[in-house]
Design a protein around this motif. Structure first.
Motif, PDB file in Angstrom:
ATOM      1  N   GLU A 134      -5.894   5.186  -4.817  1.00 27.31           N
ATOM      2  CA  GLU A 134      -6.569   5.873  -5.918  1.00 27.31           C
ATOM      3  C   GLU A 134      -5.711   5.915  -7.170  1.00 27.31           C
ATOM      4  N   PHE A 135      -4.395   5.951  -6.973  1.00 21.26           N
ATOM      5  CA  PHE A 135      -3.493   6.094  -8.108  1.00 21.26           C
ATOM      6  C   PHE A 135      -3.592   4.913  -9.078  1.00 21.26           C
ATOM      7  N   LEU A 136      -4.101   3.797  -8.597  1.00 23.78           N
ATOM      8  CA  LEU A 136      -4.170   2.614  -9.455  1.00 23.78           C
ATOM      9  C   LEU A 136      -5.339   2.675 -10.419  1.00 23.78           C
ATOM     10  N   ASN A 137      -6.234   3.646 -10.219  1.00 25.28           N
ATOM     11  CA  ASN A 137      -7.412   3.735 -11.080  1.00 25.28           C
ATOM     12  C   ASN A 137      -7.009   3.777 -12.547  1.00 25.28           C
ATOM     13  N   GLY A 138      -7.643   2.948 -13.340  1.00 18.11           N
ATOM     14  CA  GLY A 138      -7.341   2.909 -14.766  1.00 18.11           C
ATOM     15  C   GLY A 138      -6.160   2.019 -15.120  1.00 18.11           C
ATOM     16  N   SER A 139      -5.486   1.463 -14.101  1.00 20.80           N
ATOM     17  CA  SER A 139      -4.337   0.602 -14.413  1.00 20.80           C
ATOM     18  C   SER A 139      -4.796  -0.848 -14.573  1.00 20.80           C
ATOM     19  N   HIS A 140      -3.867  -1.681 -15.029  1.00 20.85           N
ATOM     20  CA  HIS A 140      -4.210  -3.065 -15.358  1.00 20.85           C
ATOM     21  C   HIS A 140      -3.505  -4.055 -14.435  1.00 20.85           C
ATOM     22  N   PHE A 141      -4.169  -5.186 -14.251  1.00 20.59           N
ATOM     23  CA  PHE A 141      -3.636  -6.233 -13.375  1.00 20.59           C
ATOM     24  C   PHE A 141      -3.766  -7.596 -14.016  1.00 20.59           C
ATOM     25  N   TRP A 142      -2.787  -8.436 -13.706  1.00 23.35           N
ATOM     26  CA  TRP A 142      -2.969  -9.863 -13.963  1.00 23.35           C
ATOM     27  C   TRP A 142      -3.825 -10.425 -12.849  1.00 23.35           C
ATOM     28  N   GLU A 143      -4.764 -11.305 -13.225  1.00 26.97           N
ATOM     29  CA  GLU A 143      -5.515 -12.063 -12.216  1.00 26.97           C
ATOM     30  C   GLU A 143      -5.605 -13.512 -12.683  1.00 26.97           C
ATOM     31  N   GLY A 144      -5.324 -14.438 -11.808  1.00 27.67           N
ATOM     32  CA  GLY A 144      -5.480 -15.843 -12.154  1.00 27.67           C
ATOM     33  C   GLY A 144      -6.946 -16.150 -12.353  1.00 27.67           C
ATOM     34  N   SER A 145      -7.723 -15.826 -11.341  1.00 27.14           N
ATOM     35  CA  SER A 145      -9.174 -15.931 -11.427  1.00 27.14           C
ATOM     36  C   SER A 145      -9.700 -14.576 -10.960  1.00 27.14           C
ATOM     37  N   PRO A 146     -10.711 -14.009 -11.626  1.00 23.17           N
ATOM     38  CA  PRO A 146     -11.127 -12.641 -11.291  1.00 23.17           C
ATOM     39  C   PRO A 146     -11.668 -12.524  -9.877  1.00 23.17           C
ATOM     40  N   ARG A 147     -11.283 -11.439  -9.195  1.00 22.31           N
ATOM     41  CA  ARG A 147     -11.787 -11.193  -7.847  1.00 22.31           C
ATOM     42  C   ARG A 147     -13.265 -10.800  -7.895  1.00 22.31           C
ATOM     43  N   TYR A 148     -13.605  -9.873  -8.804  1.00 23.07           N
ATOM     44  CA  TYR A 148     -14.988  -9.394  -8.893  1.00 23.07           C
ATOM     45  C   TYR A 148     -15.780 -10.298  -9.835  1.00 23.07           C
ATOM     46  N   ALA A 149     -17.064 -10.517  -9.509  1.00 23.78           N
ATOM     47  CA  ALA A 149     -17.923 -11.302 -10.390  1.00 23.78           C
ATOM     48  C   ALA A 149     -18.013 -10.576 -11.735  1.00 23.78           C
ATOM     49  N   LEU A 209       0.834  -1.204   0.000  1.00 24.81           N
ATOM     50  CA  LEU A 209       0.000   0.000   0.000  1.00 24.81           C
ATOM     51  C   LEU A 209       0.868   1.253   0.000  1.00 24.81           C
ATOM     52  N   THR A 210       1.935   1.209   0.784  1.00 30.02           N
ATOM     53  CA  THR A 210       2.872   2.323   0.801  1.00 30.02           C
ATOM     54  C   THR A 210       3.429   2.556  -0.585  1.00 30.02           C
ATOM     55  N   PHE A 211       3.797   1.466  -1.214  1.00 34.23           N
ATOM     56  CA  PHE A 211       4.392   1.548  -2.540  1.00 34.23           C
ATOM     57  C   PHE A 211       3.469   2.295  -3.504  1.00 34.23           C
ATOM     58  N   VAL A 212       2.215   1.903  -3.542  1.00 34.30           N
ATOM     59  CA  VAL A 212       1.273   2.521  -4.481  1.00 34.30           C
ATOM     60  C   VAL A 212       1.028   3.986  -4.123  1.00 34.30           C
ATOM     61  N   LYS A 213       0.864   4.219  -2.826  1.00 35.54           N
ATOM     62  CA  LYS A 213       0.570   5.581  -2.388  1.00 35.54           C
ATOM     63  C   LYS A 213       1.728   6.509  -2.753  1.00 35.54           C
ATOM     64  N   GLU A 214       2.943   6.040  -2.507  1.00 35.18           N
ATOM     65  CA  GLU A 214       4.107   6.883  -2.799  1.00 35.18           C
ATOM     66  C   GLU A 214       4.273   7.081  -4.302  1.00 35.18           C
ATOM     67  N   LEU A 215       3.913   6.061  -5.061  1.00 33.32           N
ATOM     68  CA  LEU A 215       3.956   6.184  -6.522  1.00 33.32           C
ATOM     69  C   LEU A 215       2.990   7.285  -6.967  1.00 33.32           C
ATOM     70  N   GLY A 216       1.806   7.295  -6.359  1.00 37.18           N
ATOM     71  CA  GLY A 216       0.805   8.304  -6.684  1.00 37.18           C
ATOM     72  C   GLY A 216       1.284   9.694  -6.330  1.00 37.18           C
ATOM     73  N   GLU A 217       1.923   9.814  -5.161  1.00 34.74           N
ATOM     74  CA  GLU A 217       2.416  11.128  -4.752  1.00 34.74           C
ATOM     75  C   GLU A 217       3.522  11.592  -5.681  1.00 34.74           C
ATOM     76  N   PHE A 218       4.326  10.657  -6.130  1.00 38.22           N
ATOM     77  CA  PHE A 218       5.464  10.985  -6.977  1.00 38.22           C
ATOM     78  C   PHE A 218       5.007  11.473  -8.352  1.00 38.22           C
ATOM     79  N   TYR A 219       4.074  10.751  -8.957  1.00 43.13           N
ATOM     80  CA  TYR A 219       3.689  11.052 -10.337  1.00 43.13           C
ATOM     81  C   TYR A 219       2.484  11.973 -10.442  1.00 43.13           C
ATOM     82  N   GLY A 220       1.647  12.042  -9.399  1.00 48.27           N
ATOM     83  CA  GLY A 220       0.431  12.835  -9.503  1.00 48.27           C
ATOM     84  C   GLY A 220      -0.498  12.229 -10.541  1.00 48.27           C
ATOM     85  N   SER A 221      -1.044  13.059 -11.421  1.00 46.41           N
ATOM     86  CA  SER A 221      -1.994  12.524 -12.391  1.00 46.41           C
ATOM     87  C   SER A 221      -1.278  11.996 -13.626  1.00 46.41           C
ATOM     88  N   GLY A 222       0.007  12.296 -13.777  1.00 45.56           N
ATOM     89  CA  GLY A 222       0.707  11.840 -14.970  1.00 45.56           C
ATOM     90  C   GLY A 222       1.362  10.489 -14.750  1.00 45.56           C
TER      91      GLY A 222
END
Lengths: 424, 322, 293
Positions: free
Chosen positions: A277-292, A242-255
């Protein structure tokens, strides 16, 4: 045995011959054993760094065992699970395997996730000649470095996962990729196999940043991401993600570059947690989808209901208890593979352990259905590894929607070993 | 009988008892005891420095690791035989403990603890950094075929037990000889009062360095044996936890007793082993692990048996115990 | 990114590390200075602070600032009370013997981890920051909250320094540190001072954790790194020297950031670790400590 169409002809004939020779005596023996349960030792990560995974592996295992037992068990015998905690520790893992084999006297050992525990336990499983079915996704068993008693028939290995998503990344996100990964085994599989797969698809890796596992803050490493990076490929795992993503978001902002990650980072973590929030619009590998998903099969729906996860992939009892959906399906499917192989081998007891491994090796394809809700698969008996479809999901509107499903062939690679030539 | 005679008799009897157990123990406990004997060698190496010389190191995982990786890498990458790989492991342990000793022994007390801890941490990180050879935390699996001593497979439970017993016996008798030697007496003198020992004309630095290297070599032997007997080499085995475990085993069994380390290791092993089963059934959902068991054991020990089991026995009854 | 901006970022990150580290290390240093006890469970008091902050913040859903403020009060108090009790129950009975207390605090470390695992669970859980402001610099963005952490730490450090140097409590503590026997003879309740100092040390760790937890997350194994780093800081600074502790925290925090500019991350960690060990080898009393009498 007749209902199993996926066995090779030779094994089927052998089984048939064995049945004929055994004759009436065999039937009597089978009846005598009918009530005795098949004991499966479950090497569980109840504590240590793998505990969140372990919790859901246990739930999935209980659900699968309940379903199998309700439908008559394995060859008429119910399954009994014996759990031992390995503390997500390789040394303890080996001790637990020994305990299963010589104290609990189980028929086989099953269920390990973390790859260092698999590697630590494999020698003991081989020495005690007890089948060891892991649900780990690491490229360890398929590498040929373990032994003939280790199998991974329920979940695709990371090398194949990486190989199959690379063309999609190159085609849809960008050609210049920077990798950020933890400096331990899980990261190595990505580091070693993504670059070649990307190059084949016309893209290349411009930087590899290996983060030491003791790190709890990441901002200082972000300047090492080259400015011309188009895709940031991240596979951080552990409590610091979580820290990793949050810091990535702070670093890059909207770009910033496009993001592609492995959901391993965020298994058991609410994707709508503050800071993500920074992950919005990004892509993930999933073995089996989390959401129905809208096009979920009946089998997938039934599986989700049986395990007890809602449409958001959280526990039906606690919306905050997020599952490890991308991996735990492997427990369900592995248990059904064990059932299939045991029935094919005419398994009676520990004396048939070798037959059980051989019967598993003989499996070639696995059909989609209630027993394999994630999809159809191909099993390569030479490297004891299964290959399935992979999902690429986009995070949008607070949920993960599958946007691409790879073919099984996308992930296949030339096997580097052949366990079937090893002696038992 | 003289006290020395009694001591030697006791040690030989212990070895004979362990040999007899080889024939009667059920499979599971037979396997456990083989593992415990190897870990007890680690504890005995630690005890030499901590118990006798009074130097509390928090970094002995690196000496265990030097043996583990020295033997493991030689066997895995160079295809060395078991005896050559085992020697490589011990040599690695001697070199590392010599280097660490020369530097760390310039400090004392808390600083010594921290310096050893830091060196061990650097060693642990190095096993991750050089993952091209070590495969980091996932580690390496030594194939059964490469773990043979002549025609004997070390993966065979009986061979493994006897190999572990041989190493254990050798180190046990070696420890006994050392603590009864001049070096052993100097070490105890240093533990009790170093300035006075210096004034009496002893080169305490040389004695402490000798103890460090001997301790490092014994711990490395345990590490090398672990790799070759159990077939796995990984960075978890050199993490900080493996620096604290030998301290715990020694404290439990009794610091500065020759047999204490074995008793401590054995008791601790079964305590942890049982914490999963019976304790879990007693308190379901508590997720009791080695953490709770080790923690409670440590606090109770230090409060009520600060000298450990054998230390207490020696203090009250058997004053001749070495 | 150019060298200049990279350096700015490394320094900023280093300051954040140094700020919380100096609070945590100050706690460890006080306990060692006054009581001569090496508290190996110090990192677990830090962890408990974070876990309690999570629990308190969860009680104020949608009001992160209120939750944070409540945690800032509740976590140190709870952790301090626990430390006070463990001093009375365990350390006092050991007569504060240096080696026995090390073993006892290793035991406490494990017990506290077990307690967190049992009652809190094995998951990493996020705690919302009291506010979220992102400051855009010309080359990169930076968290406003992290800057707040630096400021808050400075205020807390200053307050601690005032208490220690300008109040009667501080005087009593210093007297006990200088010579416990004489202090006792002058009617200072040394045992009570010890228990209070042990609690104060734990409270400082818990405070640092409350500040850090919105940046990282609460997790039952999170205490190990702060412990290791605090140890390094206390030793480098000189055992029991408060000024040395602050300077060393700054040094360690900044060098950790700057070294990572030049080497691959894991190699940077190895080099930093070895460097600390060597400083100790050649200057065992630390940079600011006096040689042992």
């Amino acid at each position: 045995m007749s209902k199993n169409t996926s066995l090779s002809r030779r094994t089927a004939l052998k089984g048939l011959a064995a049945g004929l020779v055994a004759g009436p005596g065999f039937v009597r023996y089978a009846q005598a054993q009918a009530s005795a349960p098949i004991r499966i030792g479950f090497q569980a990560h109840r504590t240590g760094i793998g505990a969140a995974y372990g919790r859901w592996y246990e739930r999935t295992t209980s659900a699968a065992v309940k379903a199998i037992n309700a439908a008559g068990g394995i060859g008429g015998r119910p399954i009994e699970i014996v759990v031992e905690d390995d503390g997500t520790d390789p040394a303890r893992g080996a001790e637990v395997v020994a305990k299963f084999a010589s104290q609990h006297k189980v028929d086989l050992v099953y269920g390990t996730l973390f790859s260092h525990v698999v590697a630590g336990s494999a020698p003991t499983a081989g020495e005690l000649k007890i089948p060891y079915y892991v649900v780990s996704e690491g490229y360890h068993i398929a590498s040929g470095k373990m032994n003939r008693w280790c199998l991974q028939p329920g979940i695709t290995d990371v090398r194949a996962q990486v190989t199959s998503v690379a063309p999609w990344i190159a085609g849809n996100l960008g050609k210049k990729v920077t990798m950020i990964f933890p400096d331990y085994a899980f990261g190595y599989d990505h580091r070693d196999y993504l670059p070649a797969a990307l190059e084949k698809a016309g893209a290349n890796v411009v930087a590899k940043i290996a983060i030491p596992p003791t790190e709890s803050s990441f901002t200082r490493y972000f300047p090492q991401i080259p400015a011309d990076t188009e895709v940031l490929y991240h596979v951080m795992v552990g409590p610091a993600v979580l820290t990793f993503v949050k810091e990535l978001g702070e670093f890059y902002g909207s770009g910033g570059p496009q993001l592609f990650g492995f959901i391993d980072s965020l298994e058991a973590v609410d994707i709508n947690s503050p800071g993500l929030e920074f992950l919005n619009g990004s892509h993930f590998w999933e073995g089996s989808p989390r959401y129905a998903q809208a096009n979920d099969s009946e089998a997938q729906k039934a599986y989700r209901a049986a395990v007890g996860i809602d449409d958001n992939g959280a526990s039906v009892n606690d919306a905050k208890d997020i599952s490890t959906a991308a991996h735990m399906f492997g427990c369900w499917e592995t248990l059904y593979v064990i059932k299939q192989a045991m029935e094919a081998a005419g398994y009676r007891g520990p004396e048939d352990r070798q037959k059980l491994v051989e019967a598993t090796e003989a499996i070639t394809t696995v059909a989609e259905g209630p027993e394999h809700p994630q999809g159809d698969k191909v099993f390569d008996g030479r490297i004891h590894q299964v290959f399935g479809h992979q999902n690429i999901s986009k995070l949008e509107g607070g949920r993960l929607n599958v946007v691409h499903r790879t073919s099984i062939e996308d992930g296949r690679y030339e096997p580097e070993a052949d366990y079937t030539t090893q002696s038992f | 009988m003289t006290d020395a005679g009694k001591a030697w008799m006791l040690h030989v009897a212990l070895i004979a008892a362990l040999f007899a157990l080889h024939f009667v123990l059920p499979a599971y406990h037979h396997g456990v005891l083989a593992r415990v004997m190897v870990l007890a060698v680690f504890a005995m190496g630690y005890n030499l420095l901590f118990g006798y010389a009074g130097l509390l190191s928090l970094g002995h995982a690196m000496f265990f690791g030097a043996g583990l990786y020295g033997a493991g890498l030689a066997a895995y990458h160079l295809g060395w035989s078991v005896s050559a790989a085992f020697s490589a492991g011990i040599l690695a342990g001697i070199s590392l403990s010599l280097a660490v000793g020369v530097l760390a022994l310039r400090t004392t007390g808390v600083a010594f603890m921290i310096v050893t801890m830091m060196f061990a941490q650097a060693f642990y990180l190095a096993t991750l950094h050089f993952n091209a050879w070590t495969r980091g935390d996932e580690g390496l699996v030594l194939q059964t075929a490469s773990r043979t001593l002549g025609s004997l497979s070390l993966a065979d439970p009986a061979t493994r037990y006897l190999a572990a017993l041989a190493l254990f016996s050798l180190v046990l008798l070696l420890t006994l000889a050392v603590v009864r030697s001049r070096l052993g007496r100097v070490l105890v003198a240093i533990r009790e009062n170093e300035p006075r020992t210096i004034m009496l004309g002893y080169d305490t630095f040389a004695a402490k360095l000798a103890a460090t290297v001997l301790s490092g070599a014994i711990c490395a032997a345990a590490g090398a044996a672990y790799a070759l007997l159990f077939g796995y080499v990984g960075s978890t085995l050199v993490s900080v936890q493996y620096s604290i475990l030998p301290l715990l085993w020694v404290l439990m069994g009794g610091a500065a007793t020759t047999i204490g380390p074995l008793i401590g290791t054995l008791l601790m092993y079964y305590l942890v082993d049982l914490s999963g089963g019976p304790l879990d059934r007693l308190l379901p959902g508590w997720h009791l692990t080695y953490l709770g068991v080790v923690g409670v054991a440590l606090v109770l020990l230090i409060l009520f048996f600060p000298k450990g089991i054998l230390g207490t026995v020696r203090g009250r009854w058997l004053r001749w115990l070495p | 990114m150019g060298f200049g901006p990279h350096l700015v970022l490394a320094l900023l990150e280093g300051l954040v590390t140094a700020a919380t580290l100096s609070l945590t290390a100050l706690g460890l240093s006080l306990v060692f200075g006054v009581m001569r006890v090496v508290n190996v469970a110090h990192g677990e008091f830090f962890m408990l602070g974070a876990v309690i902050a999570w629990a308190v913040a969860a009680g104020f859903p949608g009001e992160p600032a209120l939750g944070f403020a409540a945690a800032l009060v509740a976590a140190p108090l709870a952790v301090g009370a626990l430390a006070y009790a463990s001093d009375r129950l365990v350390l006092k009975r050991l007569g504060y013997d240096p080696e026995a207390t090390i073993v006892a605090t290793i035991g406490m470390l494990y017990i506290l981890q077990q307690a967190a695992l049992t009652f809190y669970g094995a998951d990493a859980r996020p705690v919302p920051a009291p506010f979220s402001v992102r400051i855009q610099l010309p080359w990169f963005g930076y968290s406003g909250y992290k800057l707040f952490v630096i400021a808050a730490s400075i205020v807390l450090l200053a307050a601690t320094w005032l208490v220690l140097s300008r109040t009667r409590i501080g005087l009593i503590m210093r007297a006990t540190q200088y010579d416990a026997e004489t202090a006792q003879a002058f009617g200072i309740p040394v045992e009570k001072v010890y228990a209070g100092v042990f609690a104060l040390g734990a409270m400082l760790a818990a405070l640092a954790a409350v500040l850090v937890v919105p940046i990282s997350q609460a997790h039952y194994l999170m205490g190990r790194d702060p412990l290791l780093l605090s140890f390094i800081v206390v030793i480098i600074g000189g055992l029991g020297s408060l000024r040395g502790t602050l300077v060393a925290a700054l040094l360690i925090g900044l060098s950790d950031g700057v070294v990572s500019m030049f080497f691959s991350p894991t190699l940077a960690k190895i080099i930093a670790t070895l460097a600390v060990a060597l400083v100790l080898v050649f200057r065992p009393q630390g940079l600011f400590g006096k040689p042992a009498r």
